[in-house]
Design a protein around this motif. Structure first.
Motif, PDB file in Angstrom:
ATOM      1  N   GLU A   9     -13.610   9.305  10.668  1.00  0.00           N
ATOM      2  CA  GLU A   9     -13.497   7.884  10.324  1.00  0.00           C
ATOM      3  C   GLU A   9     -13.801   7.719   8.841  1.00  0.00           C
ATOM      4  O   GLU A   9     -14.863   8.135   8.367  1.00  0.00           O
ATOM      5  CB  GLU A   9     -14.476   7.055  11.153  1.00  0.00           C
ATOM      6  N   ALA A  10     -12.891   7.108   8.111  1.00  0.00           N
ATOM      7  CA  ALA A  10     -13.071   6.983   6.669  1.00  0.00           C
ATOM      8  C   ALA A  10     -14.269   6.117   6.310  1.00  0.00           C
ATOM      9  O   ALA A  10     -14.992   6.402   5.354  1.00  0.00           O
ATOM     10  CB  ALA A  10     -11.800   6.413   6.038  1.00  0.00           C
ATOM     11  N   ALA A  11     -14.508   5.044   7.075  1.00  0.00           N
ATOM     12  CA  ALA A  11     -15.574   4.105   6.733  1.00  0.00           C
ATOM     13  C   ALA A  11     -16.960   4.675   7.014  1.00  0.00           C
ATOM     14  O   ALA A  11     -17.878   4.577   6.191  1.00  0.00           O
ATOM     15  CB  ALA A  11     -15.381   2.789   7.484  1.00  0.00           C
ATOM     16  N   THR A  12     -17.119   5.297   8.160  1.00  0.00           N
ATOM     17  CA  THR A  12     -18.449   5.759   8.576  1.00  0.00           C
ATOM     18  C   THR A  12     -18.660   7.246   8.323  1.00  0.00           C
ATOM     19  O   THR A  12     -19.794   7.734   8.447  1.00  0.00           O
ATOM     20  CB  THR A  12     -18.643   5.496  10.079  1.00  0.00           C
ATOM     21  N   LYS A  13     -17.595   7.979   8.001  1.00  0.00           N
ATOM     22  CA  LYS A  13     -17.638   9.445   7.823  1.00  0.00           C
ATOM     23  C   LYS A  13     -17.971  10.171   9.127  1.00  0.00           C
ATOM     24  O   LYS A  13     -18.303  11.358   9.128  1.00  0.00           O
ATOM     25  CB  LYS A  13     -18.639   9.856   6.728  1.00  0.00           C
TER      26      LYS A  13
END
Length: 748
Positions: A177-181
């Motif tokens: 997930e790009a936002a949460t890594k």
């Protein structure tokens, strides 16, 4: 075939006057004295000046071009020039479209966000009107932080919105997930023998394209992933030895090896399976392939725009049929939409192009020629859009509002490149790029005009604006002027159509010595590839310093599209089925005979040269014909039982069902019949065509007591030569070719 014959007649006993768009290339006595040296062939030679630059302007209604007096605009509607216009600063800016791409750097995944909005200059339009990325602003985000200490990652990709990315590590697929890594490991049984989301050697080499190892594909909306998995456990390994490893002599006294999975003809292929990964729910649905053989090939994977179906194209092992199927992402249930079948092989089909009304366009070679067909959504055939004894190469644009289709095709010749338009109902076919040659057309958004960049083998590049309705010339913007072509004794290239022994017309080109004399005969140099559907003769301006040097030295340089490499259609290409090399050699022999009869060729001094498939053809010619004095064979397949499954079985079927075909095409089994002089070259670390081919051929030549051959092995070289020795490859070939300049030379 219903196609114009591009036949050029020349006098055999005089130096021809050559006119290139009004420019006389006939060498003067002074020009005849200026020759290229062998060293010159390794340097760039400017044969012409640059052609004018031109593109469709930012407003979509003008052509922006530059000539000697500076930048100008041309209005196709009024056929007048004007000064360039700048965009109105008060006008609304074009809508920005953000594009995302994932990349790997230092073993971590980064997302790049790029704007594809037009810049202040309006942004460049790509080929035939498609919008190319203008550069724009770029934003980079690092979304993993594992570093180089972690296992190596590969195949980083992301969804269209840039919210999720994926990569492969240790044979397993991971989604982040790009936002949460947050990282999700989708599969857990990956290994060197079980690959999820990344292709093996044979799949990338023979199906998806050399260097393309992508084995998973995001859906348009970005929450589903189509996952291809390959079980390599039954694939046999092949070992390549590096005799010159890093630090040899000083620190390393032994050899190093590379062991790869490489399925040779008749051996097990990787076993393919498909699944659909829902990254929102973290569920994985297996696609039901129970109705297909266990060794089915998964040759294309994609999605419909509405994401309601995953699309997959499946083929049997020897590729005699291909099925287009739709898969329900929720259940994995597969539905066949179209089946293509052939008495020879079926080339890997393109994915369908869906229209707004739910119908789709499908390219098929079912008649022996590639054409466009229209289908209902459920797979019912509505009819053919194009037809004839020629083929569609690619669909370039569809305008559903006007009911028009633009495509590249061969109706006006297979050696060139032309743009056509036709109605989706199959009416109103028109060629928009009239004349011979190769045309690169940029079409305006409304289709009313196009910029045509074109050339031919005897005509330098030219740029013009054509009418989008009928292809008539609205304005000639300029052409490349001859520069080096006037300074040297330029070897002209003739466009030929040669009748084979059965009357079939072969496309060919011939370069003549610029100072040939009446009554004299000259050696022939025949560089070739001749692999299935791989033409070498193209009607485009592409002077080769090396070939011109060869002609200046006294060679007739001949190139031929054998019928299986004609580009005319599957009907012609499939003549090589189950007998690679047999028909090709007949066509090459007939072309050589024609040049000897009509263009002063010396039948006793004919050299054939090639690499890879061309290397096979060169060695095959010297073991199956007496028409060639010299063969230069590089990295050839000398028995098709030694090559990989997917390529070879497509054209030759299985060895146990076509033993006579494999035997008839074998260079190794015919080694005792070697005639002329054979020069063999091969890279010792070739992972594509293994050195094993050359070694087995050598063994048979030696057992047969043959002395009329020589060998050059290139350490540290794979299928192509290592850059450090690339010059040696051609030097070695030239030393052999020079012998043919002596009219009294005879093979050993």
């Amino acid at each position: 075939m219903n196609r114009p014959l591009l036949l050029l007649f020349v006098l055999c006993f005089a130096v021809p006057a050559v006119l290139v768009r009004g420019q006389d290339l006939s060498p003067t006595p002074e020009q005849r004295q200026k020759r290229l040296t062998y060293e010159d062939t390794n340097k760039p030679v400017g044969w012409t000046s640059a052609a004018p630059t031109a593109r469709i302007a930012w407003d979509g209604k003008h052509v922006e071009y530059r000539d000697a007096s500076g930048g100008k605009w041309f209005d196709p509607a009024t056929r007048t020039d004007s000064e360039p216009l700048q965009p109105d600063a008060s006008a609304a800016a074009p809508e920005a479209n953000a594009g995302y791409v994932a990349r790997l750097q230092d073993n971590d995944v980064y997302l790049n966000k790029r704007s594809t909005a037009a810049d202040a200059g309006g942004g460049r339009r790509g080929r035939r009107g498609s919008n190319a990325t203008s550069g724009g602003d770029s934003e980079t985000i690092q979304i993993t932080k594992d570093g180089t200490d972690a296992p190596r990652k590969s195949e980083a990709h992301c969804n269209a919105t840039g919210t999720r990315a994926s990569y492969v590590m240790g044979g397993n697929l991971f989604v982040v997930e790009a936002a949460t890594k947050e990282v999700w490991q989708v599969t857990s049984d990956g290994s060197e023998e079980m690959l999820h989301g990344v292709l093996d050697w044979v799949y990338q080499e023979e199906i998806y394209g050399r260097g393309d190892f992508q084995g998973h594909w995001w859906s348009p909306k970005g929450d589903l992933v189509a996952l291809l998995s390959l079980d390599e456990s039954k694939v046999r390994e092949f070992t390549i030895v590096n005799h010159v490893p890093a630090g040899f002599l000083d620190t390393e006294r032994s050899v190093t090896t590379e062991v790869t999975n490489y399925p040779k003809v008749g051996d097990p292929n990787p076993t393919a399976s498909l699944s659909i990964v829902d990254t929102s729910t973290k569920a994985r649905t297996v696609v039901d392939l129970a109705g297909y053989p266990s060794d089915v090939l998964v040759v294309r994977v994609g999605w419909t725009e509405d994401q309601k179906s995953m699309l997959v194209i499946l083929q049997d092992r020897i590729q005699t049929w291909a099925d287009l199927c739709a898969v329900d992402p929720k259940t994995g249930v597969l539905t066949r939409l179209v089946r293509e079948e052939s008495t020879s092989w079926v080339n890997r089909p393109e994915m369908p192009r869906f229209l707004a009304d739910g119908t789709y366009l499908w390219l098929s070679e079912r008649t022996g020629y590639n054409h466009v067909y229209r289908y209902q959504k459920g797979g019912e055939l509505l009819g053919a859009v194009t037809s004839g004894d020629w083929q569609v190469r690619s669909i370039e644009r569809i305008d559903e509002t006007s009911g028009q289709l633009w495509f590249e095709g061969t109706k006006d010749g297979a050696t060139g490149r032309h743009l056509y338009r036709i109605g989706l109902d199959g009416t109103g076919l028109v060629c928009l790029t009239p004349g011979i040659g190769t045309h690169q057309a940029e079409l305006s958004e409304d289709g009313s005009f196009l910029v045509d960049r074109w050339s031919a083998m005897d005509q330098p590049p030219s740029v013009r604006v054509l009418d989008g309705k009928d292809g008539s010339v609205l304005k000639e913007l300029g052409r490349a002027e001859l520069t080096g072509a006037k300074e040297y004794a330029f070897a002209d290239k003739l466009r030929l159509s040669i009748a084979a022994r059965d009357g079939y017309l072969l496309d060919a080109s011939l370069m003549l010595p610029p100072d040939r004399k009446p009554g004299a005969v000259y050696p022939i140099h025949l560089p070739t590839y001749s692999g299935p559907d791989a033409p070498t003769v193209r009607d485009a301006w592409s002077p080769s310093a090396y070939q011109i040097f060869m002609a200046q030295q006294g060679f007739l340089v001949l190139q031929v599209n054998v019928r299986s490499a004609s580009g005319r259609g599957h009907k012609d290409i499939s003549t090589c089925y189950k007998q690679l090399g047999v028909q090709e050699l007949k066509d090459l022999e007939d072309a050589v005979a024609f040049v000897c009869k009509e263009h002063q060729g010396d039948a006793a001094r004919v050299a054939i040269e090639g690499w890879s498939y061309g290397g096979f053809m060169a060695a095959y010619a010297l073991t199956h014909s007496d028409k060639f004095a010299l063969g230069l064979a590089g990295a050839g397949v000398y028995d098709w039982r030694l090559y990989d499954t997917i390529y070879t079985e497509r054209y030759m079927a299985m060895p146990d069902t076509n033993k006579s075909g494999y035997d008839a095409t074998s260079v190794i089994k015919a080694a005792k019949n070697l005639k002329g002089h054979l020069v063999l070259q091969h890279g010792s670390m070739d992972d594509n065509v293994h050195l094993q081919n050359t070694m087995q051929l050598l063994w048979e030549l030696q057992k047969a007591g043959k002395q009329n051959f020589e060998l050059m092995i290139y350490p540290r070289s794979q299928h192509g030569p290592n850059p450090q020795v690339a010059g040696h490859v051609r030097d070695f070939q030239w030393r052999a070719l020079m012998k043919l300049l002596d009219k009294d030379w005879k093979p050993e």
